[in-house]
Scaffold this active site. Structure first.
Site, PDB file in Angstrom:
ATOM      1  N   HIS A  73      12.176-107.486 -26.973  1.00 13.77           N
ATOM      2  CA  HIS A  73      10.950-108.076 -27.520  1.00 13.77           C
ATOM      3  C   HIS A  73      10.320-109.059 -26.539  1.00 13.77           C
ATOM      4  CE1 HIS A  73      10.641-106.496 -31.690  1.00 13.77           C
ATOM      5  NE2 HIS A  73      11.885-106.127 -31.387  1.00 13.77           N
ATOM      6  N   HIS A 203      20.454-106.338 -30.573  1.00 19.29           N
ATOM      7  CA  HIS A 203      19.489-105.231 -30.540  1.00 19.29           C
ATOM      8  C   HIS A 203      19.457-104.366 -31.799  1.00 19.29           C
ATOM      9  CE1 HIS A 203      16.654-102.470 -28.892  1.00 19.29           C
ATOM     10  NE2 HIS A 203      17.514-101.466 -28.747  1.00 19.29           N
TER      11      HIS A 203
END
Length: 239
Positions: A73, A203
């Protein structure tokens, strides 16, 4: 080898924050986290997006007791806000496409900021670009702990040099197949990464708590989706 940090006090490793700063602060208070005593908080990446306070989580990077690896991100933020796109392949990326991809994945919080606040986030781009893909910690007990966001790719932590990480950047940020194979068959033989005591990753949100297999450990327990935020203290584990 990845960058290295020696921790004089307790080592705490936090899973994907995704803007959940309040949950983190509450957890640190429960654990009596004390930077003055040498405690350090380390992150497997994904500080931002989807949750209520992405700017507040980014501000953790200003603290001398906080260390993080790059998450996918943060990589999307860099690609969206840096016209050339820091993707490691030397090709220019279309800014609008990268911005749209980031927005689809929770980056719409940026659009809601004031122009001054947006400029402050843009001012963090060099700081974010310096985040390593992997990090090695030496704990107070002398354990070597590897941090990477998604997957180390190699079965030998010592092979993660700059050339290797440039070549495998996308997999280190995005790869899920190792964990997905394990989730399909929890009885498969344990996997071990050489030259490191434990590799800690995030993740992929896990519904039933953090997962360890051999010396691989995944700690994204979906705090932004209503799960508990995991803070792992590796010196308390049996390795």
């Amino acid at each position: 080898m990845p960058p290295h940090i020696t921790v004089p006090g307790r080592t705490l490793i936090v899973g994907d924050l995704h803007g959940c700063l309040g949950q983190l602060q509450a957890a640190l208070a429960r654990l009596a986290f004390d930077p003055a005593a040498g405690d350090r908080l380390c992150s497997v990446g994904d500080l931002i997006d989807r949750g209520p306070d992405s700017p507040g989580c980014l501000a953790l990077l200003d603290q001398p007791w906080f260390h993080a690896v790059l998450g996918n991100h943060e990589a999307m933020l860099l690609d969206a806000l840096t016209p050339e796109g820091l993707v490691g392949d030397g090709r220019a990326r279309h800014h609008a496409q990268e911005r749209a991809r980031w927005r689809r994945n929770g980056g719409d919080w940026f659009d809601e900021l004031s122009p001054a606040a947006q400029d402050k986030i843009r001012g963090r781009l060099p700081q974010l670009a310096r985040l390593p893909l992997a990090l090695t910690l030496t704990t107070a007990l002398g354990r070597r702990i590897g941090l990477v966001h998604a997957d180390p790719v190699s079965h030998d932590w010592a092979k993660l040099d700059a050339t290797f990480m440039t070549r495998h950047r996308r997999d280190m940020l995005w790869e899920r197949s190792r964990l997905q194979r394990l989730q399909r068959d929890l009885n498969q033989p344990p996997q071990w990464i050489a030259n490191v005591s434990l590799v800690v990753m995030g993740h992929t949100p896990l519904e039933h708590g953090w997962l360890r297999h051999g010396n691989l450990c995944w700690i994204d327990t979906g705090a932004v989706y209503g799960g508990e935020l995991t803070l792992l203290e590796p010196d308390t584990l049996t390795l």
